[in-house]
Motif scaffolding. Structure first.
Motif, PDB file in Angstrom:
ATOM      1  N   LYS A 130     -12.341  -0.386  -5.405  1.00  0.00           N
ATOM      2  CA  LYS A 130     -12.190   1.038  -5.144  1.00  0.00           C
ATOM      3  C   LYS A 130     -11.209   1.302  -4.004  1.00  0.00           C
ATOM      4  O   LYS A 130     -10.707   2.414  -3.844  1.00  0.00           O
ATOM      5  CB  LYS A 130     -13.545   1.660  -4.796  1.00  0.00           C
ATOM      6  CG  LYS A 130     -14.612   1.476  -5.874  1.00  0.00           C
ATOM      7  CD  LYS A 130     -14.214   2.097  -7.184  1.00  0.00           C
ATOM      8  CE  LYS A 130     -15.327   1.983  -8.214  1.00  0.00           C
ATOM      9  NZ  LYS A 130     -14.917   2.483  -9.546  1.00  0.00           N
ATOM     10  N   HIS A 131     -10.956   0.291  -3.196  1.00  0.00           N
ATOM     11  CA  HIS A 131     -10.058   0.401  -2.042  1.00  0.00           C
ATOM     12  C   HIS A 131      -8.863  -0.529  -2.261  1.00  0.00           C
ATOM     13  O   HIS A 131      -8.827  -1.264  -3.256  1.00  0.00           O
ATOM     14  CB  HIS A 131     -10.811   0.024  -0.763  1.00  0.00           C
ATOM     15  CG  HIS A 131     -12.114   0.741  -0.602  1.00  0.00           C
ATOM     16  ND1 HIS A 131     -12.201   2.101  -0.447  1.00  0.00           N
ATOM     17  CD2 HIS A 131     -13.394   0.278  -0.608  1.00  0.00           C
ATOM     18  CE1 HIS A 131     -13.468   2.459  -0.348  1.00  0.00           C
ATOM     19  NE2 HIS A 131     -14.216   1.371  -0.447  1.00  0.00           N
ATOM     20  N   PRO A 132      -7.885  -0.542  -1.357  1.00  0.00           N
ATOM     21  CA  PRO A 132      -6.749  -1.455  -1.510  1.00  0.00           C
ATOM     22  C   PRO A 132      -7.160  -2.889  -1.141  1.00  0.00           C
ATOM     23  O   PRO A 132      -6.767  -3.438  -0.108  1.00  0.00           O
ATOM     24  CB  PRO A 132      -5.690  -0.918  -0.548  1.00  0.00           C
ATOM     25  CG  PRO A 132      -6.256   0.251   0.115  1.00  0.00           C
ATOM     26  CD  PRO A 132      -7.688   0.383  -0.236  1.00  0.00           C
ATOM     27  N   ILE A 133      -7.980  -3.475  -1.973  1.00  0.00           N
ATOM     28  CA  ILE A 133      -8.507  -4.820  -1.739  1.00  0.00           C
ATOM     29  C   ILE A 133      -8.368  -5.649  -3.012  1.00  0.00           C
ATOM     30  O   ILE A 133      -8.197  -5.105  -4.091  1.00  0.00           O
ATOM     31  CB  ILE A 133      -9.995  -4.802  -1.334  1.00  0.00           C
ATOM     32  CG1 ILE A 133     -10.843  -4.168  -2.455  1.00  0.00           C
ATOM     33  CG2 ILE A 133     -10.194  -4.076  -0.011  1.00  0.00           C
ATOM     34  CD1 ILE A 133     -12.339  -4.223  -2.213  1.00  0.00           C
ATOM     35  N   SER A 215      -7.879   8.552   1.097  1.00  0.00           N
ATOM     36  CA  SER A 215      -9.089   7.743   1.216  1.00  0.00           C
ATOM     37  C   SER A 215      -8.765   6.252   1.343  1.00  0.00           C
ATOM     38  O   SER A 215      -9.508   5.504   1.994  1.00  0.00           O
ATOM     39  CB  SER A 215      -9.994   7.965   0.000  1.00  0.00           C
ATOM     40  OG  SER A 215      -9.362   7.539  -1.198  1.00  0.00           O
ATOM     41  N   LYS A 216      -7.666   5.829   0.755  1.00  0.00           N
ATOM     42  CA  LYS A 216      -7.257   4.429   0.877  1.00  0.00           C
ATOM     43  C   LYS A 216      -6.917   4.104   2.324  1.00  0.00           C
ATOM     44  O   LYS A 216      -7.292   3.042   2.851  1.00  0.00           O
ATOM     45  CB  LYS A 216      -6.058   4.141  -0.030  1.00  0.00           C
ATOM     46  CG  LYS A 216      -6.355   4.248  -1.525  1.00  0.00           C
ATOM     47  CD  LYS A 216      -5.117   3.994  -2.350  1.00  0.00           C
ATOM     48  CE  LYS A 216      -5.427   3.946  -3.838  1.00  0.00           C
ATOM     49  NZ  LYS A 216      -6.007   5.182  -4.352  1.00  0.00           N
ATOM     50  N   TYR A 217      -6.204   4.992   2.982  1.00  0.00           N
ATOM     51  CA  TYR A 217      -5.820   4.748   4.374  1.00  0.00           C
ATOM     52  C   TYR A 217      -7.008   4.914   5.323  1.00  0.00           C
ATOM     53  O   TYR A 217      -7.074   4.252   6.366  1.00  0.00           O
ATOM     54  CB  TYR A 217      -4.661   5.665   4.773  1.00  0.00           C
ATOM     55  CG  TYR A 217      -3.361   5.238   4.142  1.00  0.00           C
ATOM     56  CD1 TYR A 217      -2.577   4.236   4.719  1.00  0.00           C
ATOM     57  CD2 TYR A 217      -2.922   5.803   2.949  1.00  0.00           C
ATOM     58  CE1 TYR A 217      -1.393   3.824   4.136  1.00  0.00           C
ATOM     59  CE2 TYR A 217      -1.741   5.399   2.349  1.00  0.00           C
ATOM     60  CZ  TYR A 217      -0.984   4.403   2.947  1.00  0.00           C
ATOM     61  OH  TYR A 217       0.183   3.989   2.350  1.00  0.00           O
ATOM     62  N   GLU A 218      -7.942   5.786   4.978  1.00  0.00           N
ATOM     63  CA  GLU A 218      -9.158   5.904   5.790  1.00  0.00           C
ATOM     64  C   GLU A 218      -9.972   4.617   5.714  1.00  0.00           C
ATOM     65  O   GLU A 218     -10.515   4.160   6.733  1.00  0.00           O
ATOM     66  CB  GLU A 218      -9.984   7.097   5.310  1.00  0.00           C
ATOM     67  CG  GLU A 218      -9.345   8.433   5.649  1.00  0.00           C
ATOM     68  CD  GLU A 218     -10.095   9.618   5.060  1.00  0.00           C
ATOM     69  OE1 GLU A 218      -9.821  10.759   5.487  1.00  0.00           O
ATOM     70  OE2 GLU A 218     -10.959   9.404   4.176  1.00  0.00           O
TER      71      GLU A 218
END
Length: 297
Positions: A130-133, A215-218
């Motif tokens: 869900k995130h940049p992972i 939201s990715k940067y948060e």
């Protein structure tokens, strides 16, 4: 003509999606795009036969295949290390990636790749990252080892040390900041890398208002700050991401700083140019305090 005899191998398979690739293609020249795609071809310095590794790229999608000839844990560790270093290199160019890593049956050569593990890696990227992972298959996590908790740091997986992190909700991903830290010999180099990481996150928080992108940067800000707060002997407080945080995140960060100062490690090693001796200080500016007041009201 008879069809060739083929069989699946047990492999570590990683599916990678380069985020914002449409904008990259519209903005950058072909040489720059090619370099970014092939950055994910990166392999470690450990001697491995070429036939054990294969790399496939199509537009913004990349598939890496690492055949397992020994320990599954070792193969996952080698792949996580390669992915983490490549992810950090791309991040410093402002490129975010998302992916899924699994272990399973796969066939791959220089021209073609397919198998159940490729589909599984794609599903993990699509549903769990869900995130940049680069998310780790929960089944791989269970099979390799139990989770071990470390105070004031991201949780780790036993046997894989700082290569893989486990979040508060149980999500497991390649911990590229810790992997990059392992590659650096000097504290000053670590701080330089974190400073570059902070600049890119700050820029993202200042540029993007759309919730899907912001939201990715948060999330990256929380990951970055959590990593920085894991140090006892280095003063990383000046490297914390503070601007652009939500009121809730600001309160949580302030509490983390208070707890960080209470840790019984004595004086921190001053590398960032500011002395901190454990005393309570007000580390927040006017905007932070306005956020705090909004949350209280």
């Amino acid at each position: 003509m008879d069809a060739p005899t083929l069989s699946y191998d047990l492999c570590v398979v990683t599916f990678i999606d380069i985020l914002g690739f449409r904008a990259i293609v519209q903005r950058d020249n072909p040489i720059s795009i090619f370099k970014r795609l092939t950055a994910m071809r990166r392999i470690n310095g450990i001697d491995e036969p070429d036939e054990e590794l294969s790399f496939h790229a199509f537009s913004d999608s990349i598939v890496r295949v690492r055949r397992i000839r020994g320990s599954v844990s070792e193969a996952v560790g080698l792949e996580a290390n390669d992915i983490g270093l490549a992810q950090m290199d791309l991040f410093h160019e402002g490129v975010l990636i998302r992916g899924g890593l699994t272990v399973g049956q796969c066939y791959g050569d220089r021209n073609i790749v397919f198998g159940p593990a490729v589909i599984r890696a794609y599903d993990i990227e699509s549903n769990l990252a869900k995130h940049p992972i680069v998310a780790i298959d929960p089944e791989v996590r269970r099979d390799i080892d139990m989770v071990q908790e470390f105070p004031n740091r991201l949780n780790r997986m036993k046997g894989l040390g700082p290569l893989i992190a486990v979040g508060e909700e149980g999500e497991t991903w390649v911990d590229y900041l810790s992997i990059s830290r392992q590659e650096l010999d000097e504290d000053a180099d670590v701080l330089e890398g974190l400073a570059q990481h902070k600049v890119i996150i700050d820029r993202g928080l200042s540029l993007y208002d759309e919730p899907r992108i912001r939201s990715k940067y948060e999330w990256l800000a929380a990951y970055h700050n959590n990593f920085c707060m894991g140090y006892a002997h280095i003063d990383t407080l000046p490297l914390l991401v503070r601007a652009g945080l939500t009121a809730m995140a600001t309160v949580a960060l302030q509490e983390r700083i208070r707890e960080w100062r209470k840790r019984p490690y004595g004086e921190t090693h001053d590398i960032c140019g500011s002395e901190h001796d454990g005393r309570e200080e007000d580390d927040f500016g006017e905007e932070d305090h306005r956020n705090l007041e909004k949350l209280k009201s």
